[in-house]
Design a protein around this motif. Structure first.
Motif, PDB file in Angstrom:
ATOM      1  N   UNK A  34       0.887  -1.385   0.065  1.00  0.00           N
ATOM      2  CA  UNK A  34      -0.089   0.144   0.113  1.00  0.00           C
ATOM      3  C   UNK A  34       0.877   1.401  -0.028  1.00  0.00           C
ATOM      4  N   UNK A  35       0.669   2.164  -1.113  1.00  0.00           N
ATOM      5  CA  UNK A  35       1.454   3.147  -1.054  1.00  0.00           C
ATOM      6  C   UNK A  35       0.710   4.473  -0.471  1.00  0.00           C
ATOM      7  N   UNK A  36       1.342   5.283   0.380  1.00  0.00           N
ATOM      8  CA  UNK A  36       0.753   6.419   0.918  1.00  0.00           C
ATOM      9  C   UNK A  36       1.663   7.170   1.438  1.00  0.00           C
ATOM     10  N   UNK A  37       1.254   8.665   1.478  1.00  0.00           N
ATOM     11  CA  UNK A  37       2.003   9.620   1.684  1.00  0.00           C
ATOM     12  C   UNK A  37       1.889   9.805   3.406  1.00  0.00           C
ATOM     13  N   UNK A  38       3.110  10.180   3.955  1.00  0.00           N
ATOM     14  CA  UNK A  38       3.218  10.720   5.488  1.00  0.00           C
ATOM     15  C   UNK A  38       3.213  12.070   5.567  1.00  0.00           C
ATOM     16  N   UNK A  39       2.741  12.865   4.821  1.00  0.00           N
ATOM     17  CA  UNK A  39       2.986  14.359   5.119  1.00  0.00           C
ATOM     18  C   UNK A  39       1.358  14.866   4.939  1.00  0.00           C
ATOM     19  N   UNK A  40       0.556  14.129   5.081  1.00  0.00           N
ATOM     20  CA  UNK A  40      -0.868  14.617   4.888  1.00  0.00           C
ATOM     21  C   UNK A  40      -1.844  14.260   5.919  1.00  0.00           C
ATOM     22  N   UNK A  41      -1.681  14.894   7.192  1.00  0.00           N
ATOM     23  CA  UNK A  41      -2.568  14.784   8.127  1.00  0.00           C
ATOM     24  C   UNK A  41      -4.052  15.165   7.812  1.00  0.00           C
ATOM     25  N   UNK A  42      -4.900  14.331   8.322  1.00  0.00           N
ATOM     26  CA  UNK A  42      -5.195  13.395   8.850  1.00  0.00           C
ATOM     27  C   UNK A  42      -5.119  12.053   8.314  1.00  0.00           C
ATOM     28  N   UNK A  43      -4.803  11.986   6.983  1.00  0.00           N
ATOM     29  CA  UNK A  43      -4.724  10.836   6.411  1.00  0.00           C
ATOM     30  C   UNK A  43      -3.753   9.959   6.517  1.00  0.00           C
ATOM     31  N   UNK A  44      -2.459  10.615   6.619  1.00  0.00           N
ATOM     32  CA  UNK A  44      -1.226   9.738   6.690  1.00  0.00           C
ATOM     33  C   UNK A  44      -0.083  10.443   7.339  1.00  0.00           C
ATOM     34  N   UNK A  45       0.513  10.288   8.445  1.00  0.00           N
ATOM     35  CA  UNK A  45       1.589  11.121   9.166  1.00  0.00           C
ATOM     36  C   UNK A  45       2.286  10.217  10.220  1.00  0.00           C
ATOM     37  N   UNK A  46       3.187  11.138  10.609  1.00  0.00           N
ATOM     38  CA  UNK A  46       4.107  10.184  11.818  1.00  0.00           C
ATOM     39  C   UNK A  46       3.627  10.745  13.132  1.00  0.00           C
ATOM     40  N   UNK A  47       3.416  10.040  14.098  1.00  0.00           N
ATOM     41  CA  UNK A  47       2.939  10.257  15.333  1.00  0.00           C
ATOM     42  C   UNK A  47       3.717   9.297  16.429  1.00  0.00           C
TER      43      UNK A  47
END
Length: 175
Positions: A34-47
């Motif tokens: 599954x490809x996703x971005x980690x810089x797009x809260x609330x969809x994908x991010x680091x916590x």
């Protein structure tokens, strides 16, 4: 001798059936890439050093329903479509990917979320999952999994938790 002349024609007819189906590859591999971005809260991010967000939890739910592991692969948004086309990823979860962007080599699942446009509460582009064309069994299974998640209320719960409201139904149906 005559039946030997028919063999090439028979192979030509059967070759589409022999083509590998993405669903078989996913099950054989034991993971859904599954490809996703980690810089797009609330969809994908680091916590706290871990991936979090709506797309992350949806990806894990999809993989669990397919009885495989979720292989969450962080990618720059502009490279996700290229990775799908090349087969590096099985699916992508990115709200910015619209069906019109991938019509050449991609197809999309049924919509799983129906966000509202910023202006006047009108409907925005529904969110659907892109995948490579030519994988009807995988697309159909993905659609059945999304329907199950919707009917069980799990899509509603995810969107309420991460997006602040239930966006799992089209705007007319949610009134």
């Amino acid at each position: 001798m005559r039946p030997l002349y028919c063999l090439p024609a028979l192979f030509a007819l059967l070759s589409p059936l022999a083509q590998a189906e993405l669903l078989d590859d996913v099950w054989e591999r034991g993971s859904l890439r599954i490809a996703l971005a980690d810089d797009n809260p609330p969809y994908g991010f680091h916590e706290d050093g871990k991936l979090a967000g709506f797309d992350v939890e949806l990806g894990r739910a999809l993989a669990a329903e397919l009885n495989v592991e979720a292989d969450l692969l962080v990618e720059d948004g502009d490279k996700i479509l290229e990775g799908l086309r090349s087969g590096r990823y099985d699916i992508a979860l990115a709200p910015s990917l619209a069906p019109a962007q991938g019509q050449d080599a991609l197809e999309f699942s049924e919509p799983y979320a129906f966000p509202l446009a910023e202006a006047e509460g009108s409907a925005a582009q529904p969110m659907a999952i892109p995948l490579q064309k030519g994988n009807p069994a995988f697309r159909d299974k993905l659609n059945r999994v999304l329907a199950k998640l919707r009917s069980e209320g799990r899509l509603a719960t995810l969107s309420e938790h991460w997006l602040g409201r239930d966006l799992s139904q089209p705007p007319a149906a949610s009134r």
